[in-house]
Design an enzyme around this catalytic site. Structure first.
Site, PDB file in Angstrom:
ATOM      1  N   ARG A   9     -23.848  19.059  -5.643  1.00 56.56           N
ATOM      2  CA  ARG A   9     -23.762  18.660  -4.096  1.00 56.56           C
ATOM      3  C   ARG A   9     -24.109  20.045  -3.239  1.00 56.56           C
ATOM      4  O   ARG A   9     -24.942  19.074  -2.466  1.00 56.56           O
ATOM      5  CB  ARG A   9     -21.956  18.381  -3.489  1.00 56.56           C
ATOM      6  CG  ARG A   9     -21.888  18.113  -2.178  1.00 56.56           C
ATOM      7  CD  ARG A   9     -20.387  17.966  -1.758  1.00 56.56           C
ATOM      8  NE  ARG A   9     -19.598  18.695  -2.567  1.00 56.56           N
ATOM      9  CZ  ARG A   9     -19.503  19.793  -2.062  1.00 56.56           C
ATOM     10  NH1 ARG A   9     -19.665  21.273  -1.436  1.00 56.56           N
ATOM     11  NH2 ARG A   9     -18.576  20.718  -3.022  1.00 56.56           N
TER      12      ARG A   9
ATOM     13  N   TYR B 246     -31.173   0.213  15.150  1.00 58.24           N
ATOM     14  CA  TYR B 246     -30.771  -0.277  14.194  1.00 58.24           C
ATOM     15  C   TYR B 246     -28.719  -0.729  14.389  1.00 58.24           C
ATOM     16  O   TYR B 246     -28.324   0.386  15.411  1.00 58.24           O
ATOM     17  CB  TYR B 246     -30.838   0.683  12.729  1.00 58.24           C
ATOM     18  CG  TYR B 246     -29.913   0.683  11.660  1.00 58.24           C
ATOM     19  CD1 TYR B 246     -30.593  -0.891  11.106  1.00 58.24           C
ATOM     20  CD2 TYR B 246     -28.907   0.953  11.484  1.00 58.24           C
ATOM     21  CE1 TYR B 246     -29.395  -1.664   9.929  1.00 58.24           C
ATOM     22  CE2 TYR B 246     -28.175   0.497  10.089  1.00 58.24           C
ATOM     23  CZ  TYR B 246     -28.938  -0.591   9.729  1.00 58.24           C
ATOM     24  OH  TYR B 246     -28.696  -1.230   8.223  1.00 58.24           O
TER      25      TYR B 246
ATOM     26  N   ASP C 266     -36.351   7.927  13.598  1.00 61.83           N
ATOM     27  CA  ASP C 266     -36.081   6.862  12.966  1.00 61.83           C
ATOM     28  C   ASP C 266     -37.424   6.229  12.691  1.00 61.83           C
ATOM     29  O   ASP C 266     -37.172   5.084  13.103  1.00 61.83           O
ATOM     30  CB  ASP C 266     -35.019   5.807  13.134  1.00 61.83           C
ATOM     31  CG  ASP C 266     -34.847   4.606  12.010  1.00 61.83           C
ATOM     32  OD1 ASP C 266     -35.449   5.104  11.145  1.00 61.83           O
ATOM     33  OD2 ASP C 266     -33.455   4.615  12.060  1.00 61.83           O
TER      34      ASP C 266
ATOM     35  N   LYS D  43     -34.891   1.494   2.468  1.00 62.91           N
ATOM     36  CA  LYS D  43     -36.218   0.382   2.819  1.00 62.91           C
ATOM     37  C   LYS D  43     -38.159   1.067   1.850  1.00 62.91           C
ATOM     38  O   LYS D  43     -38.006   0.840   0.558  1.00 62.91           O
ATOM     39  CB  LYS D  43     -36.094   0.678   4.422  1.00 62.91           C
ATOM     40  CG  LYS D  43     -35.285   0.641   4.784  1.00 62.91           C
ATOM     41  CD  LYS D  43     -34.483  -0.984   4.500  1.00 62.91           C
ATOM     42  CE  LYS D  43     -33.206  -0.858   4.931  1.00 62.91           C
ATOM     43  NZ  LYS D  43     -32.226  -0.454   6.373  1.00 62.91           N
TER      44      LYS D  43
HETATM   45  C1  LIG Z   1     -31.634   0.246   7.236  1.00 66.69           C
HETATM   46  C2  LIG Z   1     -31.686   0.423   8.278  1.00 66.69           C
HETATM   47  C3  LIG Z   1     -30.932   1.950   8.576  1.00 66.69           C
HETATM   48  C4  LIG Z   1     -29.706   2.712   8.103  1.00 66.69           C
HETATM   49  O1  LIG Z   1     -29.705   2.840   6.101  1.00 66.69           O
HETATM   50  P1  LIG Z   1     -29.053   2.601   5.249  1.00 66.69           P
HETATM   51  O2  LIG Z   1     -29.229   3.344   4.214  1.00 66.69           O
HETATM   52  O3  LIG Z   1     -28.976   0.181   5.116  1.00 66.69           O
HETATM   53  O4  LIG Z   1     -27.742   3.109   5.713  1.00 66.69           O
HETATM   54  C5  LIG Z   1     -31.497   3.173   9.770  1.00 66.69           C
HETATM   55  N1  LIG Z   1     -31.958   3.001  10.440  1.00 66.69           N
HETATM   56  C6  LIG Z   1     -33.278   1.434  10.121  1.00 66.69           C
HETATM   57  C7  LIG Z   1     -33.973   1.389  10.736  1.00 66.69           C
HETATM   58  C8  LIG Z   1     -32.948   0.760   8.944  1.00 66.69           C
HETATM   59  O5  LIG Z   1     -32.965  -0.122   8.952  1.00 66.69           O
END
Ligand SMILES: *Cc1c(COP(=O)(O)O)cnc(C)c1O
Length: 420
Positions: free
Chosen positions: A69, A121, A193, A218
């Site tokens: 961890r 988001y 982000d 993503k």
């Molecule tokens: C999908 C997404 C998240 C969250 O991510 P997870 O891996 O699904 O928890 C945060 N910000 C953006 C812009 C996203 O597209």
């Protein structure tokens, strides 16, 4: 070679010791080599998957890794790659993008105030709105298309500004450098982000942001088979807080997921180039289609912030949103009739996806909030994959034509849309 030496010579374990200096090589070279030195013990060109949860100590406290961890070889390699690609000094991996958000926000003390861009988001909005209150954090959501708006909302206890650019699904941009100037003058940290563009197309840390975060689920992993989040920073003090919380909260990814994500990263530059080429072609096709009301893509001159996009980004990304001529039923038909674009949430994988934000990813927003953000019932979001562009365009064309053609006969014979 002793494990301790192996750790240093690998250079990949902590980016501070990286054998590959982030400024020395281009992006694609770093994507393939940062944090990816051959295994010192066996010579394996690909560092092995290390599933062990614990590590033998030579004497009490004499170890390379202690407990998985806290740190482990596959995560350390991935974190070194992330730090290099974001031109940061420290990289971090978490069990999801949402876990990254939660951990970064936990660096704030109770009583702190956060300013977030309003079309953030959905999961970030939910965390700020429904969870962060319990750790004493209050948030104001602000339209930051004009960054000067920020000044009106700064309070004595404001500590952090959270932005996304481009936003989801309406692809609005925030001028990061201009925002940073105002935020830093007011003593605030800026978190960006960077999920929608990946580090290949945008470098928030170079524009002055303090922390960059991603849903690595993503583009970074890029193959729709890992849920993960990452963060990077150049700031040593912030890094040690995040490192402490990564271990203390424990929302960490498995070594297997780190291994997979690092494999994905090795083609990030190739994938992103093709995503952007395909998305531009798809956006241009949609813009001239008689079945489409409007198209949103930062690479189109019709995008209201096209100039900012050209200045701030090195490419326009793979996400395209458009409004089909008709209503939610037209959109529904379209989404059932595409053959290559799969009707599904998420984005950033090699395969093309399509979804209806108003009833899927953004169904949790109140109708008034959706209206304010322009998330209409006919707004369709495409994650344009890296298939052949001609095939994608042909798929969209047949689904558009067939979905819109039925508009006239819908709804008890009431003509809802005329196509001309
Ligand atoms: C999908 C997404 C998240 C969250 O991510 P997870 O891996 O699904 O928890 C945060 N910000 C953006 C812009 C996203 O597209």
């Amino acid at each position: 070679m002793s494990p301790a030496n192996a750790k240093l010579s690998l250079g990949s374990v902590h980016n501070e010791h990286a054998a590959i200096a982030p400024t020395k090589y281009g992006f694609g070279t770093l994507a393939i080599h940062a944090g990816a030195e051959p295994d010192a013990a066996t010579g394996a060109v690909i560092p092995p998957l290390s599933l062990s949860t614990t590590f033998k100590q030579k004497a009490v406290g004499d170890f390379v890794y202690e407990y998985s961890r806290s740190d482990n070889p596959n995560r350390a390699n991935l974190e070194a790659a992330i730090a290099a690609l974001e031109n940061g000094k420290h990289g971090f991996a978490f069990s999801s993008g949402s876990a990254t958000t939660a951990t970064v926000l936990n660096t704030l003390s109770p009583g702190s105030h956060v300013i977030s861009v309003n079309d953030v988001y959905g999961g970030t909005h939910r965390y700020l709105n429904k969870v962060a209150g319990s750790i004493g954090i209050e948030t104001t959501f602000v339209d930051l298309a004009n960054v000067d708006n920020l000044r009106d909302y700064v309070r004595d206890n404001t500590r952090l500004v959270w932005v996304e650019t481009p936003t989801n699904p309406t692809l609005r941009l925030v001028d990061i450098a201009a925002l940073v100037e105002i935020a830093h003058a007011a003593g605030l940290f800026v978190v960006v982000d960077n999920t929608f563009l990946s580090p290949y197309f945008q470098s928030p840390l170079d524009l002055g942001a303090d922390i960059v975060v991603h849903s690595a689920t993503k583009y970074i992993n890029g193959h729709s088979d890992v849920v993960m989040g990452v963060a990077a920073t150049k700031n040593d003090a912030l890094a040690s807080k995040i490192r402490f919380l990564q271990n203390a909260i424990g929302a960490v990814p498995s070594p297997f997921d780190c291994y997979q994500a690092q494999r994905g990263i090795k083609t990030l530059h190739l994938r992103m180039r093709q995503h952007a080429i395909n998305a531009q072609r798809v956006a241009e096709f949609l813009e001239q289609s008689p079945f489409v009301e409007s198209v949103i893509y930062p690479g189109l001159p019709s995008h209201p912030q096209h100039e900012l996009a050209r200045r701030q980004m090195r490419g326009f990304g793979g996400m395209v949103s458009f409004r089909i001529k008709g209503n939610t039923h037209t959109a529904d038909r379209f989404l059932q009739r595409t053959r290559l674009f799969t009707l599904a949430e998420s984005l950033g994988g090699v395969e093309s996806l399509a979804e209806l934000p108003a009833r899927m990813t953004h169904a949790g927003l109140a109708p008034e909030e959706r209206n304010e953000l322009g998330i209409t019932e006919n707004l369709i979001r495409l994650s344009v994959g890296v298939e052949e562009a001609e095939d994608l365009i042909a798929d969209l064309e047949q689904a558009l034509e067939s979905a819109v053609a039925e508009n006239d006969t819908d709804f008890n014979g009431n003509a809802v849309v005329s196509v001309n």
